[in-house]
Design an enzyme around this catalytic site. Structure first.
Site, PDB file in Angstrom:
ATOM      1  N   PHE A  11       0.813  -1.220   0.000  1.00  0.00           N
ATOM      2  CA  PHE A  11       0.000   0.000   0.000  1.00  0.00           C
ATOM      3  C   PHE A  11       0.849   1.274   0.000  1.00  0.00           C
ATOM      4  CE2 PHE A  11      -2.195   2.823   3.315  1.00  0.00           C
ATOM      5  CZ  PHE A  11      -2.783   3.645   2.363  1.00  0.00           C
ATOM      6  N   SER A  33       1.967  -6.278   8.083  1.00  0.00           N
ATOM      7  CA  SER A  33       1.486  -4.997   8.623  1.00  0.00           C
ATOM      8  C   SER A  33       0.101  -5.025   9.274  1.00  0.00           C
ATOM      9  CB  SER A  33       1.486  -3.956   7.495  1.00  0.00           C
ATOM     10  OG  SER A  33       0.473  -4.272   6.545  1.00  0.00           O
ATOM     11  N   THR A  67       5.833   2.630  12.754  1.00  0.00           N
ATOM     12  CA  THR A  67       4.450   2.938  13.117  1.00  0.00           C
ATOM     13  C   THR A  67       4.349   3.562  14.507  1.00  0.00           C
ATOM     14  OG1 THR A  67       2.396   1.826  13.743  1.00  0.00           O
ATOM     15  CG2 THR A  67       4.344   0.494  13.809  1.00  0.00           C
ATOM     16  N   ASP A  68       3.241   4.278  14.735  1.00  0.00           N
ATOM     17  CA  ASP A  68       2.996   4.830  16.074  1.00  0.00           C
ATOM     18  C   ASP A  68       2.579   3.730  17.062  1.00  0.00           C
ATOM     19  OD1 ASP A  68       0.453   4.302  15.063  1.00  0.00           O
ATOM     20  OD2 ASP A  68      -0.378   6.284  15.489  1.00  0.00           O
ATOM     21  N   GLU A  69       2.269   2.532  16.542  1.00  0.00           N
ATOM     22  CA  GLU A  69       1.763   1.482  17.434  1.00  0.00           C
ATOM     23  C   GLU A  69       2.829   0.971  18.403  1.00  0.00           C
ATOM     24  OE1 GLU A  69      -0.944  -1.289  15.613  1.00  0.00           O
ATOM     25  OE2 GLU A  69      -1.366   0.093  13.983  1.00  0.00           O
ATOM     26  N   TYR A 110       2.187  -7.479  16.126  1.00  0.00           N
ATOM     27  CA  TYR A 110       2.663  -6.570  15.065  1.00  0.00           C
ATOM     28  C   TYR A 110       3.482  -5.437  15.674  1.00  0.00           C
ATOM     29  CZ  TYR A 110       2.443  -2.516  11.906  1.00  0.00           C
ATOM     30  OH  TYR A 110       2.757  -1.403  11.154  1.00  0.00           O
ATOM     31  N   SER A 131       6.804  -6.504  17.016  1.00  0.00           N
ATOM     32  CA  SER A 131       7.818  -6.809  15.993  1.00  0.00           C
ATOM     33  C   SER A 131       8.357  -5.515  15.374  1.00  0.00           C
ATOM     34  CB  SER A 131       7.241  -7.742  14.923  1.00  0.00           C
ATOM     35  OG  SER A 131       6.230  -7.087  14.177  1.00  0.00           O
ATOM     36  N   LYS A 132       7.504  -4.509  15.205  1.00  0.00           N
ATOM     37  CA  LYS A 132       7.992  -3.234  14.670  1.00  0.00           C
ATOM     38  C   LYS A 132       8.878  -2.529  15.711  1.00  0.00           C
ATOM     39  CE  LYS A 132       7.188  -1.454  11.227  1.00  0.00           C
ATOM     40  NZ  LYS A 132       7.769  -1.530   9.844  1.00  0.00           N
ATOM     41  N   ASN A 154      -2.464   5.171   8.018  1.00  0.00           N
ATOM     42  CA  ASN A 154      -2.595   5.729   6.671  1.00  0.00           C
ATOM     43  C   ASN A 154      -3.880   5.242   6.014  1.00  0.00           C
ATOM     44  OD1 ASN A 154       0.648   6.130   5.122  1.00  0.00           O
ATOM     45  ND2 ASN A 154       0.172   6.268   7.277  1.00  0.00           N
ATOM     46  N   ASP A 156     -14.785  -7.785  20.019  1.00  0.00           N
ATOM     47  CA  ASP A 156     -13.607  -6.920  19.926  1.00  0.00           C
ATOM     48  C   ASP A 156     -12.348  -7.709  19.586  1.00  0.00           C
ATOM     49  OD1 ASP A 156     -12.265  -4.547  19.950  1.00  0.00           O
ATOM     50  OD2 ASP A 156     -12.711  -4.044  22.043  1.00  0.00           O
TER      51      ASP A 156
HETATM   52  P1  NAD Z   1       1.450  -3.632   3.216  1.00  0.00           P
HETATM   53  O1  NAD Z   1       1.130  -4.841   4.034  1.00  0.00           O
HETATM   54  O2  NAD Z   1       0.387  -3.045   2.364  1.00  0.00           O
HETATM   55  O3  NAD Z   1       2.680  -3.956   2.257  1.00  0.00           O
HETATM   56  C1  NAD Z   1       3.815  -4.653   2.686  1.00  0.00           C
HETATM   57  C2  NAD Z   1       4.652  -5.017   1.460  1.00  0.00           C
HETATM   58  O4  NAD Z   1       5.828  -5.704   1.920  1.00  0.00           O
HETATM   59  C3  NAD Z   1       3.946  -5.951   0.485  1.00  0.00           C
HETATM   60  O5  NAD Z   1       4.147  -5.518  -0.839  1.00  0.00           O
HETATM   61  C4  NAD Z   1       4.622  -7.292   0.726  1.00  0.00           C
HETATM   62  O6  NAD Z   1       4.622  -8.132  -0.427  1.00  0.00           O
HETATM   63  C5  NAD Z   1       6.010  -6.859   1.125  1.00  0.00           C
HETATM   64  N1  NAD Z   1       6.706  -7.864   1.955  1.00  0.00           N
HETATM   65  C6  NAD Z   1       6.223  -8.511   3.047  1.00  0.00           C
HETATM   66  N2  NAD Z   1       7.141  -9.369   3.520  1.00  0.00           N
HETATM   67  C7  NAD Z   1       8.228  -9.247   2.727  1.00  0.00           C
HETATM   68  C8  NAD Z   1       9.500  -9.848   2.731  1.00  0.00           C
HETATM   69  N3  NAD Z   1       9.861 -10.768   3.634  1.00  0.00           N
HETATM   70  N4  NAD Z   1      10.402  -9.472   1.779  1.00  0.00           N
HETATM   71  C9  NAD Z   1      10.059  -8.549   0.845  1.00  0.00           C
HETATM   72  N5  NAD Z   1       8.862  -7.958   0.790  1.00  0.00           N
HETATM   73  C10 NAD Z   1       7.952  -8.294   1.733  1.00  0.00           C
HETATM   74  O7  NAD Z   1       2.023  -2.582   4.238  1.00  0.00           O
HETATM   75  P2  NAD Z   1       1.853  -0.978   4.249  1.00  0.00           P
HETATM   76  O8  NAD Z   1       0.574  -0.639   4.899  1.00  0.00           O
HETATM   77  O9  NAD Z   1       2.168  -0.461   2.908  1.00  0.00           O
HETATM   78  O10 NAD Z   1       3.018  -0.586   5.259  1.00  0.00           O
HETATM   79  C11 NAD Z   1       4.344  -0.339   4.799  1.00  0.00           C
HETATM   80  C12 NAD Z   1       5.233  -0.010   5.990  1.00  0.00           C
HETATM   81  O11 NAD Z   1       4.704   1.131   6.672  1.00  0.00           O
HETATM   82  C13 NAD Z   1       5.286  -1.136   7.030  1.00  0.00           C
HETATM   83  O12 NAD Z   1       6.602  -1.218   7.500  1.00  0.00           O
HETATM   84  C14 NAD Z   1       4.334  -0.669   8.122  1.00  0.00           C
HETATM   85  O13 NAD Z   1       4.735  -1.177   9.377  1.00  0.00           O
HETATM   86  C15 NAD Z   1       4.513   0.828   8.044  1.00  0.00           C
HETATM   87  N6  NAD Z   1       3.349   1.627   8.478  1.00  0.00           N
HETATM   88  C16 NAD Z   1       2.100   1.376   7.954  1.00  0.00           C
HETATM   89  C17 NAD Z   1       1.018   2.172   8.352  1.00  0.00           C
HETATM   90  C18 NAD Z   1      -0.360   1.951   7.784  1.00  0.00           C
HETATM   91  O14 NAD Z   1      -1.312   2.594   8.244  1.00  0.00           O
HETATM   92  N7  NAD Z   1      -0.544   1.118   6.773  1.00  0.00           N
HETATM   93  C19 NAD Z   1       1.213   3.202   9.284  1.00  0.00           C
HETATM   94  C20 NAD Z   1       2.511   3.427   9.791  1.00  0.00           C
HETATM   95  C21 NAD Z   1       3.558   2.638   9.366  1.00  0.00           C
HETATM   96  P1  TYD Z   2      -6.728  -1.342  11.118  1.00  0.00           P
HETATM   97  O1  TYD Z   2      -7.079  -0.690   9.824  1.00  0.00           O
HETATM   98  O2  TYD Z   2      -6.561  -2.823  11.146  1.00  0.00           O
HETATM   99  O3  TYD Z   2      -5.429  -0.596  11.658  1.00  0.00           O
HETATM  100  P2  TYD Z   2      -4.711  -0.681  13.130  1.00  0.00           P
HETATM  101  O4  TYD Z   2      -5.235  -1.842  13.863  1.00  0.00           O
HETATM  102  O5  TYD Z   2      -3.289  -0.852  12.721  1.00  0.00           O
HETATM  103  O6  TYD Z   2      -5.003   0.630  13.783  1.00  0.00           O
HETATM  104  O7  TYD Z   2      -7.844  -0.963  12.171  1.00  0.00           O
HETATM  105  C1  TYD Z   2      -8.150   0.387  12.470  1.00  0.00           C
HETATM  106  C2  TYD Z   2      -9.151   0.380  13.582  1.00  0.00           C
HETATM  107  O8  TYD Z   2     -10.382  -0.200  13.095  1.00  0.00           O
HETATM  108  C3  TYD Z   2      -8.753  -0.479  14.763  1.00  0.00           C
HETATM  109  O9  TYD Z   2      -9.180   0.161  15.967  1.00  0.00           O
HETATM  110  C4  TYD Z   2      -9.517  -1.772  14.567  1.00  0.00           C
HETATM  111  C5  TYD Z   2     -10.783  -1.318  13.873  1.00  0.00           C
HETATM  112  N1  TYD Z   2     -11.391  -2.313  12.939  1.00  0.00           N
HETATM  113  C6  TYD Z   2     -12.742  -2.627  13.075  1.00  0.00           C
HETATM  114  O10 TYD Z   2     -13.462  -2.102  13.943  1.00  0.00           O
HETATM  115  N2  TYD Z   2     -13.276  -3.551  12.209  1.00  0.00           N
HETATM  116  C7  TYD Z   2     -12.519  -4.165  11.249  1.00  0.00           C
HETATM  117  O11 TYD Z   2     -13.062  -5.027  10.499  1.00  0.00           O
HETATM  118  C8  TYD Z   2     -11.143  -3.806  11.126  1.00  0.00           C
HETATM  119  C9  TYD Z   2     -10.275  -4.455  10.078  1.00  0.00           C
HETATM  120  C10 TYD Z   2     -10.613  -2.869  11.985  1.00  0.00           C
END
Ligand code: NAD
Ligand code: TYD
Length: 376
Positions: free
Chosen positions: A25, A98, A147-149, A173, A176-177, A203, A304
């Site tokens: 993403f 992720s 991540t902020d998590e 998750y 691990s981060k 995001n 939940d």
């Molecule tokens: P995503 O799950 O959409 O994408 C992860 C990508 O990594 C995929 O394309 C997957 O094929 C690739 N991947 C997974 N394991 C792999 C491996 N062993 N080797 C090579 N490629 C591999 O994740 P995202 O939401 O795009 O998040 C990207 C980064 O940003 C992550 O590090 C996540 O922790 C961080 N992040 C995400 C969010 C969010 O809201 N999505 C917020 C803050 C930080």
């Molecule tokens: P998510 O998008 O999985 O991100 P994160 O857990 O990393 O914050 O979830 C965002 C919020 O939405 C989280 O509080 C969990 C909630 N959620 C639901 O209520 N229903 C759902 O089906 C999903 C996937 C998430």
């Protein structure tokens, strides 16, 4: 000397950046944005797990500035070979498992990719950095996208997470981060690797896999399926439009200080229920002929998430004042853009929600009891 991706960019013989996880993403949004800005060549190393989708990058597949390598960040020989062959000026490390719910049902892959994978990259980057000299060495950066998590959970009146907030990860998750962040910190401190960490809030935007809250709710609503809100729906997240995150990452790469952490957030705290209701209203407006209107009737409260963090909020004052970054998209405009994108890209949604996705939906939702309004 650090490079400036805006002014130094482009094909003029500049070394590439190595992006990991660029088919996911945020990674695919970053790569598309980077190439659109003519900021230089990109090598994208992605394993193509369920979350990686080459379709996201179809528009640049034939761009001479783009190289795709399918592979695992845990493969030390492959990573070393790529660094040696392409001699990147930076590594942008997005690759990760992720999704919190998946980490609860199967944490192993999270430890492997997020911790071992980051370790493998750090070791390879360290050896590569040691082999560089002069400006190449000085300009090299390892940007770890996190991540902020890692900071845990906040009570309603707690101040937002800042860069000095102690780590207190609660999900597999987040743990691990957090571990990967600690490794990066240690590689800076002990080995002098020029790395920087960013910790960003939730995001949303185009190309997000519909296992996460916003795209899941849109995809379900379009099919008239229940919108599964966990618990009471009062958990709060601080939402950021993905392209604002990408812009922040470019600023950090350009001007961020080595060894520092930058928190990135949009200042958009919303409860999950508010988010889902807003999505329903947008869909009502944009699909006036849908037989599922009003979409809010699809909201269903389900059991939940175990260990569910109550609230996240980011204090982004450091990146705002030091690097002059600010989110440009408001939550309202960003959400509208996002819904419009999903409506215009129903084939993309159809393709990613067929096959293995159905298995995940069964695994995560079938065993969850539905909670009626009165019982909550
Ligand atoms: P995503 O799950 O959409 O994408 C992860 C990508 O990594 C995929 O394309 C997957 O094929 C690739 N991947 C997974 N394991 C792999 C491996 N062993 N080797 C090579 N490629 C591999 O994740 P995202 O939401 O795009 O998040 C990207 C980064 O940003 C992550 O590090 C996540 O922790 C961080 N992040 C995400 C969010 C969010 O809201 N999505 C917020 C803050 C930080
Ligand atoms: P998510 O998008 O999985 O991100 P994160 O857990 O990393 O914050 O979830 C965002 C919020 O939405 C989280 O509080 C969990 C909630 N959620 C639901 O209520 N229903 C759902 O089906 C999903 C996937 C998430």
């Amino acid at each position: 000397m650090s490079f400036n991706p805006t002014t130094d960019g482009a094909a003029g013989g500049r070394p590439p950046i190595l992006v990991t996880g660029g088919a996911g993403f945020i990674g695919s949004n970053f790569v598309l944005d980077w190439l659109a800005a003519n900021a230089g060549p990109v090598v994208n190393l992605d394993k193509l797990t369920y979350a990686g989708n080459p379709e996201n990058l179809a528009s640049i597949a034939d761009d001479p500035g783009y190289t795709f390598v399918q592979g695992d960040i845990c493969d030390a020989a492959l990573v070393a070979r790529l660094l040696d062959e392409h001699r990147p000026r930076a590594i942008m490390h997005f690759a990760a498992e992720s999704h919190v719910d998946r980490s609860i049902l199967g944490p192993e892959a999270f430890l492997r990719t997020n911790i071992d994978g980051t370790f493998t990259l750090l070791q390879a980057a360290r050896a590569y950095h040691a082999s560089l000299a002069g400006e190449e060495k000085e300009g090299f950066r390892f940007l770890h996208v996190s991540t902020d998590e890692v900071y845990g959970t906040l009570a309603p009146d707690d101040p937002a997470f800042h860069e000095e907030t102690p780590y207190a990860p609660n999900s597999p998750y987040a743990a691990s981060k957090a571990a990967s962040d600690h490794l990066v910190r240690a590689w800076v401190h002990t080995y002098g690797l020029p790395a920087i960490i960013t910790n960003c809030s939730n995001n949303y935007g185009p190309y997000q896999f519909p296992e996460k809250l916003i795209p899941l709710m849109i995809a379900n609503a379009l099919k008239g399926k229940p919108l599964p809100v966990y618990g009471d729906g009062q958990q709060v997240r601080d939402w950021l439009f993905v392209l604002d995150h990408c812009r922040a990452l470019r600023k950090v790469l350009e001007r961020g200080r080595v060894g520092e952490t930058y928190n990135v957030g949009g200042g958009n705290q919303r409860s999950n229920l508010e988010v889902v209701k807003t999505l329903c209203s947008l869909l009502d407006e944009l699909m006036p002929h849908s037989s599922f209107r009003p979409h809010a009737q699809l909201i269903t409260y389900v059991e939940d998430r175990p260990g569910h963090d109550r609230r996240y909020a980011i204090d982004a004052r450091k990146i705002e004042s030091e690097l002059d970054w600010r989110a440009q998209e408001s939550f309202e405009t960003g959400l509208r853009r996002t819904v419009e994108w999903y409506l215009a890209n129903s084939v993309w949604v159809e393709n990613v929600t067929s096959g293995a996705y159905q298995h995940w939906v069964k695994q995560n939702y079938a065993a969850r009891s539905t909670v009626t309004e009165g019982a909550r």
